[in-house]
Design a protein around this motif. Structure first.
Motif, PDB file in Angstrom:
ATOM      1  N   VAL A 542       0.844  -1.199   0.000  1.00 47.27           N
ATOM      2  CA  VAL A 542       0.000   0.000   0.000  1.00 47.27           C
ATOM      3  C   VAL A 542       0.876   1.245   0.000  1.00 47.27           C
ATOM      4  N   GLN A 543       2.012   1.193   0.691  1.00 48.23           N
ATOM      5  CA  GLN A 543       2.947   2.317   0.710  1.00 48.23           C
ATOM      6  C   GLN A 543       3.378   2.672  -0.706  1.00 48.23           C
ATOM      7  N   GLN A 544       3.767   1.677  -1.500  1.00 45.74           N
ATOM      8  CA  GLN A 544       4.219   1.925  -2.870  1.00 45.74           C
ATOM      9  C   GLN A 544       3.093   2.477  -3.736  1.00 45.74           C
ATOM     10  N   LEU A 545       1.890   1.919  -3.589  1.00 44.65           N
ATOM     11  CA  LEU A 545       0.765   2.380  -4.405  1.00 44.65           C
ATOM     12  C   LEU A 545       0.430   3.838  -4.109  1.00 44.65           C
ATOM     13  N   LEU A 546       0.418   4.204  -2.829  1.00 49.11           N
ATOM     14  CA  LEU A 546       0.101   5.586  -2.471  1.00 49.11           C
ATOM     15  C   LEU A 546       1.168   6.546  -2.998  1.00 49.11           C
ATOM     16  N   GLU A 547       2.434   6.171  -2.864  1.00 46.08           N
ATOM     17  CA  GLU A 547       3.513   7.036  -3.357  1.00 46.08           C
ATOM     18  C   GLU A 547       3.451   7.199  -4.867  1.00 46.08           C
ATOM     19  N   HIS A 548       3.226   6.107  -5.594  1.00 46.47           N
ATOM     20  CA  HIS A 548       3.130   6.198  -7.046  1.00 46.47           C
ATOM     21  C   HIS A 548       1.935   7.045  -7.477  1.00 46.47           C
ATOM     22  N   SER A 549       0.814   6.901  -6.765  1.00 48.74           N
ATOM     23  CA  SER A 549      -0.373   7.678  -7.108  1.00 48.74           C
ATOM     24  C   SER A 549      -0.146   9.168  -6.858  1.00 48.74           C
ATOM     25  N   PHE A 550       0.466   9.492  -5.721  1.00 43.66           N
ATOM     26  CA  PHE A 550       0.770  10.899  -5.439  1.00 43.66           C
ATOM     27  C   PHE A 550       1.744  11.468  -6.473  1.00 43.66           C
ATOM     28  N   TYR A 551       2.740  10.677  -6.838  1.00 42.58           N
ATOM     29  CA  TYR A 551       3.718  11.136  -7.828  1.00 42.58           C
ATOM     30  C   TYR A 551       3.056  11.371  -9.187  1.00 42.58           C
ATOM     31  N   SER A 552       2.228  10.415  -9.620  1.00 44.37           N
ATOM     32  CA  SER A 552       1.607  10.520 -10.941  1.00 44.37           C
ATOM     33  C   SER A 552       0.648  11.697 -11.031  1.00 44.37           C
ATOM     34  N   ASN A 553       0.043  12.063  -9.895  1.00 47.40           N
ATOM     35  CA  ASN A 553      -0.955  13.134  -9.906  1.00 47.40           C
ATOM     36  C   ASN A 553      -0.442  14.430  -9.297  1.00 47.40           C
ATOM     37  N   SER A 554       0.879  14.517  -9.045  1.00 46.16           N
ATOM     38  CA  SER A 554       1.514  15.735  -8.509  1.00 46.16           C
ATOM     39  C   SER A 554       0.836  16.205  -7.238  1.00 46.16           C
ATOM     40  N   LEU A 555       0.692  15.259  -6.264  1.00 44.61           N
ATOM     41  CA  LEU A 555       0.002  15.564  -5.017  1.00 44.61           C
ATOM     42  C   LEU A 555       0.940  15.431  -3.826  1.00 44.61           C
ATOM     43  N   LYS A 556       0.661  16.172  -2.787  1.00 50.78           N
ATOM     44  CA  LYS A 556       1.306  16.037  -1.479  1.00 50.78           C
ATOM     45  C   LYS A 556       0.236  16.231  -0.405  1.00 50.78           C
ATOM     46  N   LEU A 557       0.552  15.829   0.802  1.00 54.07           N
ATOM     47  CA  LEU A 557      -0.337  16.061   1.941  1.00 54.07           C
ATOM     48  C   LEU A 557      -0.033  17.431   2.536  1.00 54.07           C
ATOM     49  N   SER A 558      -1.095  18.196   2.771  1.00 57.33           N
ATOM     50  CA  SER A 558      -0.896  19.501   3.374  1.00 57.33           C
ATOM     51  C   SER A 558      -0.620  19.381   4.871  1.00 57.33           C
ATOM     52  N   GLU A 559      -1.169  18.348   5.500  1.00 60.33           N
ATOM     53  CA  GLU A 559      -0.965  18.128   6.935  1.00 60.33           C
ATOM     54  C   GLU A 559      -1.143  16.645   7.233  1.00 60.33           C
ATOM     55  N   VAL A 560      -0.761  16.238   8.422  1.00 56.58           N
ATOM     56  CA  VAL A 560      -0.917  14.831   8.831  1.00 56.58           C
ATOM     57  C   VAL A 560      -2.393  14.569   9.101  1.00 56.58           C
ATOM     58  N   PRO A 561      -3.013  13.614   8.413  1.00 57.13           N
ATOM     59  CA  PRO A 561      -4.443  13.356   8.638  1.00 57.13           C
ATOM     60  C   PRO A 561      -4.658  12.512   9.888  1.00 57.13           C
ATOM     61  N   SER A 562      -5.767  12.763  10.574  1.00 57.15           N
ATOM     62  CA  SER A 562      -6.110  11.907  11.714  1.00 57.15           C
ATOM     63  C   SER A 562      -6.580  10.545  11.236  1.00 57.15           C
ATOM     64  N   CYS A 563      -7.269  10.511  10.098  1.00 52.14           N
ATOM     65  CA  CYS A 563      -7.769   9.264   9.523  1.00 52.14           C
ATOM     66  C   CYS A 563      -7.548   9.310   8.014  1.00 52.14           C
ATOM     67  N   LEU A 564      -6.914   8.282   7.491  1.00 53.81           N
ATOM     68  CA  LEU A 564      -6.656   8.211   6.042  1.00 53.81           C
ATOM     69  C   LEU A 564      -7.333   6.967   5.493  1.00 53.81           C
ATOM     70  N   ILE A 565      -8.336   7.169   4.655  1.00 52.43           N
ATOM     71  CA  ILE A 565      -9.086   6.075   4.044  1.00 52.43           C
ATOM     72  C   ILE A 565      -8.662   5.968   2.584  1.00 52.43           C
ATOM     73  N   LEU A 566      -8.129   4.839   2.211  1.00 51.22           N
ATOM     74  CA  LEU A 566      -7.622   4.625   0.855  1.00 51.22           C
ATOM     75  C   LEU A 566      -8.419   3.527   0.162  1.00 51.22           C
ATOM     76  N   THR A 567      -8.828   3.774  -1.089  1.00 44.54           N
ATOM     77  CA  THR A 567      -9.418   2.706  -1.900  1.00 44.54           C
ATOM     78  C   THR A 567      -8.418   2.342  -2.990  1.00 44.54           C
ATOM     79  N   MET A 568      -8.348   1.058  -3.256  1.00 49.34           N
ATOM     80  CA  MET A 568      -7.311   0.529  -4.129  1.00 49.34           C
ATOM     81  C   MET A 568      -7.609   0.784  -5.603  1.00 49.34           C
ATOM     82  N   PRO A 569      -6.562   0.788  -6.443  1.00 52.11           N
ATOM     83  CA  PRO A 569      -6.761   1.058  -7.875  1.00 52.11           C
ATOM     84  C   PRO A 569      -7.528  -0.059  -8.555  1.00 52.11           C
ATOM     85  N   ARG A 570      -8.359   0.326  -9.505  1.00 50.00           N
ATOM     86  CA  ARG A 570      -9.134  -0.643 -10.287  1.00 50.00           C
ATOM     87  C   ARG A 570      -8.819  -0.424 -11.760  1.00 50.00           C
ATOM     88  N   SER A 571      -8.864  -1.493 -12.522  1.00 46.89           N
ATOM     89  CA  SER A 571      -8.686  -1.400 -13.961  1.00 46.89           C
ATOM     90  C   SER A 571     -10.078  -1.377 -14.581  1.00 46.89           C
TER      91      SER A 571
END
Length: 771
Positions: A542-571
């Motif tokens: 999950v660590q790799q998927l989140l990093e790749h997704s943030f990189y591909s979409n030019s995203l960063k976190l503005s602050e540390v979230p109290s709760c992070l809900i992630l849904t996995m990639p689908r084809s």
């Protein structure tokens, strides 16, 4: 570190008081002998011991500690549960016998509720973890004779061979599942598999007092001999009275029709032929019971089951009920009695009791029974509210409060997405508890969620389907969705609805978009991972998927979230992109933060620049954003393959500075990490969930709101929560080894976590207190 032979070992016999309340009873701890002697001279009752799996001392009162021999500690370490260790401690004779066992000893070994004959081929540990001075000692048993091929392996455990035997003839077990065989010249020990004696852990031998069943009555006598016969094992019994009433007499009886009297007194007298106490029986209750009814009866404790058969049995007056018990191994049969089958169930789950001793399961009141059949319209008036506010279930209470059938949240009419989401978020975590107490105009919905779902789940371990249906009806009444009572939804749709539209919760996730050179903030309640196809991930975390997704979409976190809900990639809309995804139990989000000190990937010092082009370069690390200090960046980008990269300068946070003399601030930046607390999985349109409920690697439970069902269209679902410690063992497996695991051959329910993971829920222990 001193050698393991220079240690004294103890088991903690009671939960220590504060400030050591995080230590549980049943943990093994140790202290060096020399240090122990020094503390003894101080004449203090406090000892600085080290608990297994921990690095620092824990000072405990000696009254809480019971001394152990090293072998005893190793044997107890093989038991995963602290409760199991404390229970085993109550049988010192079994612990002593196990300590004396050696390779070559003949034993009985328990596997899947049955006892098989075997020979010990290996005694030792099954893991390579060496941070503790000792590890758990297991017994490797090769099954013998007619029990060959009924085991689990060929002497190998996780691709390491400890002994060799034929396929499925090896079993690894802790000492609690091992019984030494005592040989007697007059009769070799036999493995009895009579339907009535299946709970026996002792072989039948000459001299045993037994009961056998004739055509009408039970007879008693003593075993004289046991021999093989063409029709099976036969037992020669000297009877107390023959069928004509004369004293003495010898008869050959099939082994399947014989049970030791001590077992009959222990199991059958208590479970089959015992009249129940006041309030547990009564004709009024019995008249309501039919095949398929959920019932309870009183043995040593209240036991729950489903009626699978009602009728008359030989030797028992009146009507008898054949039950399939909720608790596995609590019965004595698989639905057969005296060689005749009356219903089907798993071994050790069947039991025959007087029908008059049963009463309807009191976990389902008359009101609930009507609701199961859809006979009530006044939903809100019939709610059974739990008034007090209940905290999440503690780690030490999970096994007693949550594990078993009719536990968790009962499913009904495509509700699995909501059941699994509610169970995951509220059973063992408080990260979203603010929803329960926020000021909202939808007070009825909040009351149902708090009083009828969350509180009962945490206090009793069970929520009826009616409570969830009532929540769905209220959501439908508010016109948020006209099909909330009938159709299947996505769990993120439901969670977003209650967080955003019902309770107006501040979005826990603030993203910083860096596309186009400008920064834009966007808030959301969950994050859908999107992957471009220009990646080389095969078995991603999950660590790799989140990093790749943030990189591909030019995203960063503005602050540390109290709760992070992630849904996995689908084809496409519904197909998984990866056959397996490895859950990251700890998510390091330091490199994903837009503002904050970063660490150089090479030297570990404070970074001063970031290079986006280096993201996919495995020279530095397999994944992650690449940050460098000034000196390392110069060296890295001097290489001809990277000389055209354009690193961007980082803004150093207040308190950090760039030193001209040393090149960088020498302090190591702190790491920001989130912990995984739940995973929702989906397979063939059905959602289930895994919950990480404690600090140990094996502290995992699996929840299915529709694990079983009673009846057809007018029936109801049976939810179930089961422990799944095997998940922790797979998570520690090397990636190459895990990649080669055939999903259908994975132990327990682990396959569903690795292959069907859909939504991952993370929390910040530091930030959730302020949300």
């Amino acid at each position: 570190m001193a050698s393991a032979d220079n240690k004294l070992y103890f088991i903690i016999t009671a939960k220590p008081p504060s400030p050591n309340g995080y230590i549980t009873a049943g943990e093994i701890c140790f202290i060096d002998k020399q240090r122990y002697n020094e503390w003894q001279k101080r004449q203090t009752d406090i000892l600085p011991v080290v608990c297994m799996g921990k690095l620092s001392d824990t000072r405990l009162d000696k009254v809480l500690l019971q001394p152990l021999l090293r072998r005893e500690a190793e044997l107890l370490m093989a038991l995963e549960s602290s409760d199991d260790r404390l229970l085993a401690l109550k049988n010192p004779e079994a612990l002593e016998k196990a300590s004396k066992l050696s390779e070559g000893c003949q034993v009985l070994v328990e596997y899947k509720g049955q006892w098989f004959k075997g020979v010990i081929r290996y005694i030792g540990r099954l893991t390579s973890h060496i941070s503790d001075p000792i590890t758990g000692v297991f017994f490797g048993v090769e099954l013998q004779g007619e029990d060959k091929g009924k085991g689990q392996n060929d002497g190998s455990y996780f691709h390491k061979t400890y002994f060799s035997c034929s396929k499925n003839s090896g079993i690894f077990a802790p000492f609690t599942r091992i019984k030494p065989v005592d040989h007697k010249p007059s009769a070799p020990p036999l493995h009895t598999q009579s339907p009535l004696s299946m709970t026996s852990t002792e072989p039948l031998k000459a001299g045993d007092r037994v009961t056998f069943f004739g055509d009408k009555n039970a007879h008693h006598g003593m075993v004289m001999d046991i021999k093989d016969h063409q029709d099976g094992k036969m037992v020669l019994i000297s009877t107390d009275k023959d069928e004509e009433g004369k004293q003495g007499g010898e008869r050959w009886i099939p082994l399947d029709c014989v049970i030791k009297e001590e077992l009959l007194n222990k199991d059958e007298t208590e479970k089959i032929d015992t009249s129940r106490g006041p309030g547990m029986g009564g004709s009024a209750d019995s008249d309501e019971i039919t095949v398929g009814s959920l019932v309870q009866f009183l043995g040593k404790t209240i036991i729950y089951g489903i009626v699978r058969w009602i009728g008359q049995l030989p030797d028992f007056p009146g009507m008898t009920a054949g039950l399939e018990l909720e608790e596995s191994s609590a019965g004595v049969s698989d639905g057969t009695y005296k060689g005749q089958r009356y219903f089907n169930c798993a071994p050790h789950c069947g039991l025959f009791v007087k029908l008059s001793s049963c009463r309807p399961d009191d976990r389902f009141s008359a009101v609930k029974k009507k609701l199961f059949n859809g006979q009530s319209d006044n939903d809100e008036a019939m709610l059974s509210e739990e008034q007090e506010n209940v905290p999440p279930i503690r780690t030490e209470d999970v096994s007693n409060r949550l594990i078993g059938k009719m536990k968790g949240i009962q499913g009904h009419c495509n509700s699995c997405y909501m059941d699994s989401a509610l169970f995951s978020v509220f059973s063992c975590s408080s990260v979203l508890d603010s929803l329960l107490f926020k000021t909202t105009e939808y007070k009825t919905i909040q009351t149902i969620l708090l009083k009828n779902i969350v509180n009962p789940l945490r206090k009793q371990g069970f929520v009826s389907e009616h409570s969830v249906m009532n929540l769905r009806k209220q959501l439908q009444k508010r016109e948020h969705c006209p099909t909330y009572t009938t159709d299947e939804k996505d769990p993120e749709e439901f969670l977003s609805l209650i967080m955003q539209e019902i309770f107006l919760l501040d979005p826990p996730l603030i993203l910083c978009s860096q596309a186009g050179g400008s920064q834009k903030l966007q808030s959301c309640y969950y994050y859908q991972i999107f992957m471009d196809y220009n990646h080389h991930l095969v078995l991603p975390t999950v660590q790799q998927l989140l990093e790749h997704s943030f990189y591909s979409n030019s995203l960063k976190l503005s602050e540390v979230p109290s709760c992070l809900i992630l849904t996995m990639p689908r084809s496409g809309k519904s197909f998984k992109m990866f056959p397996k995804i490895i859950p990251s139990t700890e998510l390091d989000i330091t490199g994903l933060l837009a503002d904050g000190p970063q660490q150089c990937v090479l030297c570990g010092q404070l970074a001063t620049c970031e290079c986006a082009e280096c993201f996919r370069d495995k020279t530095f690390s397999d994944t992650g954003f690449k940050y460098f200090c000034g000196e390392c960046s110069t060296q890295v980008h001097f290489h001809q393959q990277r000389q055209y990269h354009k690193p961007s300068t980082l803004l150093l946070p207040q308190g950090f500075s760039y030193s001209q003399s040393s090149g960088s601030d020498r302090r190591t930046p702190p790491r920001e990490k989130l912990e995984l607390f739940a995973v929702l999985c989906i397979e063939t349109s059905h959602y289930v969930s895994f919950v990480k409920y404690g600090p140990q690697d094996t502290d995992w439970i699996f929840f299915d709101s529709m694990a079983d069902r009673v009846g057809e269209s007018d029936g109801y679902n049976i939810p179930e929560v089961q422990a799944c410690p095997e998940v922790g063992r797979y998570l520690h497996m090397p990636l190459a080894q895990l990649a080669n695991q055939v999903p259908r051959e994975m132990e327990g329910v682990a396959k569903r976590l690795f292959c069907d993971g859909y939504m991952y829920l993370y929390q910040s222990k530091t930030m959730c207190l302020y949300r």
